[in-house]
Write an enzyme that holds these catalytic residues in place. Sequence first.
Site, PDB file in Angstrom:
ATOM      1  N   HIS A 135       1.017  -1.174   0.247  1.00  0.00           N
ATOM      2  CA  HIS A 135      -0.060   0.252   0.080  1.00  0.00           C
ATOM      3  C   HIS A 135       0.821   1.030  -0.078  1.00  0.00           C
ATOM      4  O   HIS A 135       1.947   1.401   0.089  1.00  0.00           O
ATOM      5  CB  HIS A 135      -0.771   0.123   0.947  1.00  0.00           C
ATOM      6  CG  HIS A 135      -2.100  -0.706   0.625  1.00  0.00           C
ATOM      7  ND1 HIS A 135      -3.051  -0.623   0.183  1.00  0.00           N
ATOM      8  CD2 HIS A 135      -2.290  -2.061   2.372  1.00  0.00           C
ATOM      9  CE1 HIS A 135      -3.873  -1.533   1.043  1.00  0.00           C
ATOM     10  NE2 HIS A 135      -3.828  -1.897   1.179  1.00  0.00           N
ATOM     11  N   ASP A 165       0.054   6.794  -3.253  1.00  0.00           N
ATOM     12  CA  ASP A 165      -1.398   6.654  -4.079  1.00  0.00           C
ATOM     13  C   ASP A 165      -1.536   7.560  -5.354  1.00  0.00           C
ATOM     14  O   ASP A 165      -1.340   7.461  -6.616  1.00  0.00           O
ATOM     15  CB  ASP A 165      -2.098   6.351  -3.363  1.00  0.00           C
ATOM     16  CG  ASP A 165      -2.099   5.384  -2.678  1.00  0.00           C
ATOM     17  OD1 ASP A 165      -1.646   4.218  -3.390  1.00  0.00           O
ATOM     18  OD2 ASP A 165      -3.301   5.014  -1.998  1.00  0.00           O
TER      19      ASP A 165
END
Length: 384
Positions: A135, A165
């Site tokens: 992540h 991200d």
Amino acid sequence: MLDAGHAQARGPLAGIRVLELAGIGPGPHAAMILGDLGADVVRVQRPGLLARTSDPSPVHRNRTVVELDLKAADDLAAVLDLIAEADVLIEGFRPGVAERLGIGPEAAARINPGIVYGRMTGWGQTGPQALRAGHDLNYIASTGLLHAVGRPDERPVPPLNLFGDFGGGSMFLLVGVLSALVERAGSGTGQVVDAAIVNGTATLGHLVWAMRSAGNWSDDRGRNRFDGSTPYYDVYTCSDGGFIAVAALEPQFFAELLDGLGLTPEEVGPQRDESNFPHMRELFTRRIGSRTRQEWTDVFRDRDACVTPVLTLAEAEADPQMIARGVFTTVDGIVQPAPAPMFSRTPAPNPAPPATEPTNPASAWADRTDAVARPDRSRSNSHE
């Protein structure tokens, strides 16, 4: 809010067809922005997902949704039909998954040589960790930048999921996709865009690497110019528990800061003398802590001191500058960021709400692009 006159705007990407293979994080975010800028985005996702969820997330706005099972032969054929008509494909699978499904870059190029194939991963398509899960926090940890965020002698602080991200991920996927579309205008041929969060995040840190090469950045957290170590570039607590951000880096702004705080240069001492920082910080902390956030906002409102209140999300929505710039808009009663950036001749359209019903794959492209001029992809690849 957005100018009502933009309601019929098409945006600079009008006529561009984007096929998004459903995922999470940076891929959908990139698809959202392409849709914000006028592209016709079709999202392919698992059957029944819309019926099982009621997702008002702004990241799913500006989409036509097609529900298909990528492992079913008939549905796979429908996906290939969509690929044949697309300008851009975005997928965020682990390396090799799209190939095993029969919709990898080579398969896509065989039926559509002009397609720009955007691949979004954390670790990239290659390397010893390419197939591992991860992540945002894992990816930025590996770039060295997470280590730099936080107070001295404390553990690093997760900077939301903005570094990885969206900053290092979707933004660089978008740069790659748009660059490939520009190149295709000359060559007539698409290509693969291999966007990895680790690559993009490292590039975001270019200034840190530049300062490090010049001997002006240390791996000791909390002891560098932009990480809160300098008293004139930090966040302070006010008497009411609110916060103000102080970023008075240059001497002229530092002088305005002192004047607004009611301090003299003689009291504070030299701005750049690190041995003076503890004394300076103690003065700033005590003085700023003596008034409320609103009082300091009023003091610095018309001063070029680079001092601003730290707003909550709710407060940001009502901020005069945010209103003047149309930073936020409301779609189906949900406040969300408006499309950005702004264009003088081809303004972005008002966002459409997330889809609530799936669309027939055969008519997925019909809703918005029939009336828009499609890019000419008939040019020869020979450059003659």
